[in-house]
Enzyme design. Structure first.
Site, PDB file in Angstrom:
ATOM      1  N   GLU A   1       4.755  -5.569   7.352  1.00  0.00           N
ATOM      2  CA  GLU A   1       4.197  -4.432   8.088  1.00  0.00           C
ATOM      3  C   GLU A   1       4.800  -4.263   9.480  1.00  0.00           C
ATOM      4  O   GLU A   1       4.888  -3.142   9.997  1.00  0.00           O
ATOM      5  CB  GLU A   1       2.672  -4.589   8.201  1.00  0.00           C
ATOM      6  CG  GLU A   1       1.911  -4.400   6.911  1.00  0.00           C
ATOM      7  CD  GLU A   1       1.844  -5.652   6.061  1.00  0.00           C
ATOM      8  OE1 GLU A   1       1.144  -5.630   5.032  1.00  0.00           O
ATOM      9  OE2 GLU A   1       2.487  -6.669   6.416  1.00  0.00           O
TER      10      GLU A   1
ATOM     11  N   GLY B   1       0.434  -5.168   1.083  1.00  0.00           N
ATOM     12  CA  GLY B   1      -0.841  -5.126   0.376  1.00  0.00           C
ATOM     13  C   GLY B   1      -0.814  -5.866  -0.936  1.00  0.00           C
ATOM     14  O   GLY B   1      -1.841  -6.367  -1.398  1.00  0.00           O
TER      15      GLY B   1
ATOM     16  N   GLU C   1      -1.445  -9.373  -0.018  1.00  0.00           N
ATOM     17  CA  GLU C   1      -2.857  -9.478   0.366  1.00  0.00           C
ATOM     18  C   GLU C   1      -3.767  -9.438  -0.855  1.00  0.00           C
ATOM     19  O   GLU C   1      -4.751 -10.175  -0.937  1.00  0.00           O
ATOM     20  CB  GLU C   1      -3.211  -8.348   1.334  1.00  0.00           C
ATOM     21  CG  GLU C   1      -2.549  -8.514   2.689  1.00  0.00           C
ATOM     22  CD  GLU C   1      -2.711  -7.301   3.590  1.00  0.00           C
ATOM     23  OE1 GLU C   1      -3.037  -7.486   4.768  1.00  0.00           O
ATOM     24  OE2 GLU C   1      -2.492  -6.165   3.104  1.00  0.00           O
TER      25      GLU C   1
ATOM     26  N   ALA D   1       0.851  -1.187   0.000  1.00  0.00           N
ATOM     27  CA  ALA D   1       0.000   0.000   0.000  1.00  0.00           C
ATOM     28  C   ALA D   1       0.891   1.242   0.000  1.00  0.00           C
ATOM     29  O   ALA D   1       2.088   1.176   0.297  1.00  0.00           O
ATOM     30  CB  ALA D   1      -0.915  -0.009   1.219  1.00  0.00           C
TER      31      ALA D   1
END
Length: 290
Positions: A164, A141, A144, A98
């Site tokens: 993260e 992300g 994910e 992200a």
């Protein structure tokens, strides 16, 4: 959920700007995306191909990119000619995570009240099968996003990680949940708590990836798989996808009951009758998606 600058500090150079073929077909008349490229592929235009195209940021998943991805997914979902969808990135990165710049100054109130990352869930609601074709980095992300897809094909040099923890946070778009259900508690816990990456080969061994392909043929092999899926009845494919996904949400007893109900439901379709008749008559089925 996050782009990890430390892991990517040695990466230089742009991603391949687009996925091309001699028979390039634009996604839609007048479509003008900034962060993605969308087009139909396959011999009969039955595959929707979406390429994440933010090369300078290693396809970091900003709000604009996710919004465009959702628009393309919705359009392909509503297109009766499309039977399956492929999502890919570039040779160096599927998606590095992200966008940190968008998250850096958010408060708890911003995240909670604004339902931050909620719009990422649209991919999980698409009824048509979605294949992730992952080359290079699928971090945070990006990992994910790949796990939200139904099938993951990986290039030989692909790497997966949930880093993260190194940024003082945790995965927020399903990383702790989907990864654990896929690879098991021990490996998922190690990846989430250390931020370490795993190779495509390790990902396949753990069950995260279904197939490893040469970098240069990855997308075409994913499209071929999507074409094969698209040649089946779309309504039956949707039922099969629903039943498999239920295995992650239900007990064995509950899942088996749902499977039976969906199995019985196929007998209300013309395509089930056509499929069995074609088998008995030793010919190829001609499905009408009814």
């Amino acid at each position: 959920m996050a782009t990890l600058r430390v892991l990517l500090s040695c990466v230089r150079g742009p991603l391949r700007p687009s996925v091309r073929s001699p028979a390039w077909r634009p996604f839609a008349s007048g479509a003008n995306f900034e962060y993605i490229i969308a087009e139909k592929r396959g011999k009969n235009n039955t595959v929707g191909l979406i390429q994440l195209n933010r090369p300078k940021a290693l396809n970091a998943l900003c709000d604009g990119l996710i919004d465009e991805l959702n628009q393309a997914l919705k359009a392909f979902e509503e297109d009766p000619a499309v039977g399956a969808i492929v999502v890919t990135g570039g040779d160096k990165a599927f998606a590095a995570g992200a966008d940190i710049k968008e998250m850096q100054n958010l408060s708890f109130q911003d995240c909670y009240s604004g339902k931050f990352l909620k719009h990422w869930d649209h991919l999980t609601q698409v009824k048509k099968p979605v294949i992730a074709a992952v080359n290079g980095y699928a971090f945070g992300g990006g990992c994910e996003l790949a796990m939200m897809c139904d099938i993951i094909y990986a290039g030989e040099k692909a790497q997966f990680a949930q880093p993260e923890i190194l940024l003082g946070t945790i995965p927020g778009a399903g990383g702790t949940q989907r990864l654990t259900r896929t690879v098991g508690k021990s490996l998922a816990m190690e990846m989430v708590l250390t931020g370490d990456r795993i190779s495509a080969q390790d990902a396949k061994q753990a069950g995260l990836v279904s197939k490893i392909c040469p970098v240069e043929t990855l997308v075409e092999e994913a499209i071929q798989c999507a074409e094969k899926i698209a040649s089946n009845s779309k309504i039956i494919v949707a039922m099969a996808k629903e039943s498999v996904n239920a295995a992650f949400e239900m007990t064995l007893t509950e899942g088996s009951k749902l499977e039976k109900k969906l199995f019985y439901s196929t007998f209300a379709t013309d395509d089930r009758k056509e499929g069995m008749t074609a088998f008995v008559e030793k010919r190829k089925a001609n499905f009408k998606d009814q």
